[in-house]
Enzyme design. Structure first.
Site, PDB file in Angstrom:
ATOM      1  N   CYS A  49      17.456  16.635 -25.860  1.00 13.44           N
ATOM      2  CA  CYS A  49      17.207  18.070 -25.975  1.00 13.44           C
ATOM      3  C   CYS A  49      17.543  18.810 -24.690  1.00 13.44           C
ATOM      4  CB  CYS A  49      15.755  18.340 -26.367  1.00 13.44           C
ATOM      5  SG  CYS A  49      14.527  17.770 -25.169  1.00 13.44           S
ATOM      6  N   HIS A 101      22.744   9.538  -9.804  1.00 12.31           N
ATOM      7  CA  HIS A 101      22.298  10.482 -10.839  1.00 12.31           C
ATOM      8  C   HIS A 101      21.607   9.747 -11.985  1.00 12.31           C
ATOM      9  CE1 HIS A 101      22.263  13.940 -13.505  1.00 12.31           C
ATOM     10  NE2 HIS A 101      22.832  13.187 -14.434  1.00 12.31           N
TER      11      HIS A 101
END
Length: 364
Positions: A49, A101
């Site tokens: 999401c 990351h």
């Protein structure tokens, strides 16, 4: 060479992010398509999401050129127009920066809710899908397995999980702030996935009066309702419950709006001014934004909850330094010896005027 091309809640608004979301059923096909690009060897597609990220390994000597290929794939896959292409902001990472990351993502350090727990399972699910599809190899297998180890270490050795650490629990915080107490509230959960489970657990801990769970797979709704001591309702019948509930929390994987003004409007006329609060934590969104215009209806989407999440973030920021130290140590053990500092959080300014999103669905 290791690569990551991505966009998230900081770089891209939900109106565009939902158009670039890979449906779960489409992720194996997308991973195979990326693997099939010239010079590419491995791929993992992560779509949640709050983010869409493409991880890949390739033979290209020029990382920027390879990232251009990934960007072109993303644009072509969703059929973006030229203005949309020009306005799309993606972070482009390679080698140590890409590995760092991923370690930060799995550890919950790059999430809207700092330290959130769902992202660990979401990344693991994306990796498992790619593994079963046959698009991972030596590089990505090692990378993701190390990332999961880092994520566990960060959570076990720091206080990064203190407080609300999931979008689901923040959604319940929103409801609690609105009502003051949830003890007299009746709640309808549309969707029975992990996000709904988190919401149900938080609602029970806050003493919600009753919980109704509806899901396309009725067996899954029954299972979760039994676990949470709630009531299961068949998906084709959930609309009947809207009249009686105070809060709706929706988190399905539907590619279209599930809750519409045509459904809510007539119901509100029968509620005689009793407010209805709707929290939409799905991407693509489950609830038509026009629902918010109906009198006595209060609608929140996942981006609007960021302010609530930021309040709890301050309590966990002190653990960030320790988390970053763990990640840098693991990067060195993984074989990256660059002395580059951890990547800062980059907030990309969105174009003005806003994008024209009045286009047909971009999902092929």
């Amino acid at each position: 060479m290791l690569l990551c091309l991505g966009l998230n809640h900081r770089t891209t608004p939900i109106e565009l992010r939902e158009r670039l979301a890979f449906a779960e059923s489409k992720q194996p096909e997308a991973a195979l398509q990326i693997q099939g690009l010239k010079g590419f060897e491995e791929s993992v597609v992560l779509s949640t999401c709050n983010r869409v990220e493409l991880f890949a390994s390739c033979e290209h000597a020029d990382g920027e050129q390879a990232l251009d290929v990934l960007f072109d794939y993303l644009v072509a896959h969703f059929g973006l127009t030229q203005p949309q292409r020009e306005a799309l902001s993606c972070y482009r990472l390679s080698q140590a920066d890409a590995a760092r990351h991923l370690f930060r993502v799995v550890s919950g350090l790059d999430s809207m809710v700092l330290g959130e727990t769902e992202i660990f399972g979401q990344v693991k699910g994306a990796y498992d899908t790619a593994l079963k599809t046959g698009t991972t190899g030596r590089m990505l297998n090692k990378l993701f397995q190390r990332a999961f180890s880092v994520g566990k270490q960060v959570r076990n050795e720091t206080n990064i999980q203190r407080g609300s650490t999931s979008v689901g629990s923040v959604a319940v915080d929103v409801a609690a702030k609105i009502f003051g107490s949830l003890k007299d509230c009746r709640v309808l959960l549309i969707g029975a996935g992990e996000m709904s489970r988190t919401c149900a657990q938080s609602l029970l801990s806050r003493g919600a009066k009753s919980i109704i769970i509806s899901n396309r797979s009725h067996e899954r709704a029954v299972e979760l309702a039994k676990e949470m001591k709630g009531e299961a309702l068949r998906f084709e019948n959930w609309e009947r419950a809207v009249h009686d509930v105070d809060i709706i929390i929706s988190s399905t994987s539907a590619p279209h709006f599930v809750v519409t003004p045509e459904l809510v409007g007539p119901t509100m006329r029968r509620r005689h001014g009793r407010p209805l609060f709707i929290i939409d934590i799905a991407v693509p969104r489950d609830v038509d934004p026009l629902v918010h215009d109906i009198e006595d209806v209060y609608l929140y989407n996942v981006d609007q909850m960021k302010g609530i999440a930021d309040e709890g973030r301050r309590d966990r920021e002190r653990a960030l330094v320790q988390c970053e130290e763990i990640i840098e140590e693991q990067l060195r053990k993984f074989g990256y010896h660059e002395d580059s500092p951890p990547l800062p959080v980059v907030v990309t300014k969105l174009p003005s005027p806003p994008l024209n999103l009045e286009t047909p669905s971009l999902e092929p």
